[in-house]
Write an enzyme that holds these catalytic residues in place. Structure first.
Site, short mmCIF file in Angstrom:
data_model
loop_
_atom_site.label_atom_id
_atom_site.label_comp_id
_atom_site.label_asym_id
_atom_site.label_seq_id
_atom_site.Cartn_x
_atom_site.Cartn_y
_atom_site.Cartn_z
N SER A 1 0.86 -1.18 0.00
CA SER A 1 0.00 0.00 0.00
C SER A 1 0.90 1.23 0.00
CB SER A 1 -0.95 -0.02 1.19
OG SER A 1 -1.90 1.02 1.10
N ASP B 1 -3.70 -4.26 6.61
CA ASP B 1 -4.11 -5.02 5.43
C ASP B 1 -3.12 -6.15 5.16
OD1 ASP B 1 -6.44 -3.41 4.21
OD2 ASP B 1 -4.92 -1.89 4.59
N HIS C 1 -2.84 -1.16 -3.46
CA HIS C 1 -4.10 -0.43 -3.31
C HIS C 1 -4.17 0.69 -4.34
CE1 HIS C 1 -4.56 -1.84 1.13
NE2 HIS C 1 -5.09 -2.68 0.27
#
Length: 328
Positions: free
Chosen positions: A12, A131, A39
């Site tokens: 990310s 995540d 992401h």
């Protein structure tokens, strides 16, 4: 040719730099295929394949629905779809978001774990929050290998640190060193493949966007008393610190806390706007009453204006730390 194994990589914030290092360290004779999830915003075009293609000698391309994963190839997730696998082919799914993201790191990890088992590997690189941790844990439970970028090297160590807290990770290395180490470990991998739980199967089906009969998650879990930020439905506790709502939106604790904080702030700004409008209206009514000589009514509206101004100052100080409303 079918790849010897499948390596799923999630990143990310700070992920582009980490991914460049990771792909640069992949061996040129690699027999595994690599799926990369960064992401991405839902709209627009991702330049990630071109960026990573300049950093390594292996072919890099955007994932496509129904494309067969080839050994020695790197595939990147595309905006607004989860990148999954089924029968050796990639599947692009518009299933429910995970922590507000689509593509979601956990969705890809979960799918790779279910299909490849001991032949799967999961890699968590730079990123914020948590995540990837849940998906990496499933890869580990299904007999696969797990690797995390050394948090001291990561630009944003949140995702690596979360994975290290929640998973007994096999490898913790600089991003450039992970590929060689994974391939060496996978070549000599001997591991059993336990059957996935019914909840794991259900989550995998939700990620793929399948229609879930009856109540799905609600039948297998318990209500958490919390509300889904995406659809305002009830969230159900999955038992490992994560939550899903009835329609499938998934949340980790850190992501849910951040999103709830955003909702609270949004509500406070709306309240501040309403107070300012109410004060403006009270000022106008005060002036109108004064013009008609109704001093009693004018004083009443002036008091209401002062009350709204005081409340607005308190709310603004809470939001921005500034109690001075300024002119107007």
């Amino acid at each position: 040719m079918e790849p010897s194994s499948l390596i799923a990589v999630g990143a990310s914030a700070g992920g582009v730099e980490a991914l460049r290092e990771f792909v640069a360290g992949l061996p040129p004779d690699m027999t595994a295929a690599v799926l990369i999830v960064l992401h991405l915003p839902p709209g627009g075009f991702s330049a990630l394949p071109a960026i990573l293609g300049r950093a390594c000698a292996l072919p890099v391309q955007a994932a496509g629905d129904g494309i067969e994963a080839m050994p020695g190839h790197i595939y990147t997730a595309v905006p607004d779809t989860h990148l999954l696998v089924r029968d050796g082919r990639m599947v692009l799914s518009h299933g429910p978001t995970e922590n507000g993201h689509r593509p979601g790191v956990d969705a890809t990890f979960r799918s790779v774990a279910m299909v490849y088992g001991p032949r799967a590997a999961g890699v968590v690189l730079s990123g914020g929050l948590d995540d990837g941790s849940a998906g990496l844990a499933l890869i580990k439970r299904m007999g696969g290998l797990t690797a995390v970028q050394d948090p001291k090297e990561a630009m944003h160590p949140g995702m690596p640190n979360s994975a290290l807290r929640q998973v007994d990770v096999d490898l913790v290395l600089p991003a450039r060193a992970i590929g060689d180490a994974l391939m060496a470990a996978l070549r000599h991998r001997v591991s059993s493949r336990p059957p996935p739980s019914e909840l794991d199967r259900l989550e995998n089906a939700i990620d793929a966007g399948h229609r879930i009969e009856r109540n799905g998650v609600a039948d297998m879990t318990i209500p958490s008393g919390l509300t889904c930020p995406d659809c305002s439905g009830s969230l159900y506790d999955l038992g490992d610190g994560r939550y899903r709502c009835r329609v499938g939106h998934a949340w980790s604790p850190e992501a849910l806390l951040i999103e709830q904080g955003t909702e609270v702030e949004r509500a406070l700004w709306a309240a501040l706007r309403a107070l300012q409008e109410k004060q403006q209206l009270a000022d106008k009514m005060c002036a109108d009453a004064g013009r008609y000589g109704n001093t009693r009514l004018s004083a009443r509206f002036a008091a209401q204006s002062a009350e709204q101004l005081s409340a607005a100052k308190i709310l603004r100080k809470l939001l921005v730390g500034d109690g001075d409303m300024g002119p107007g």
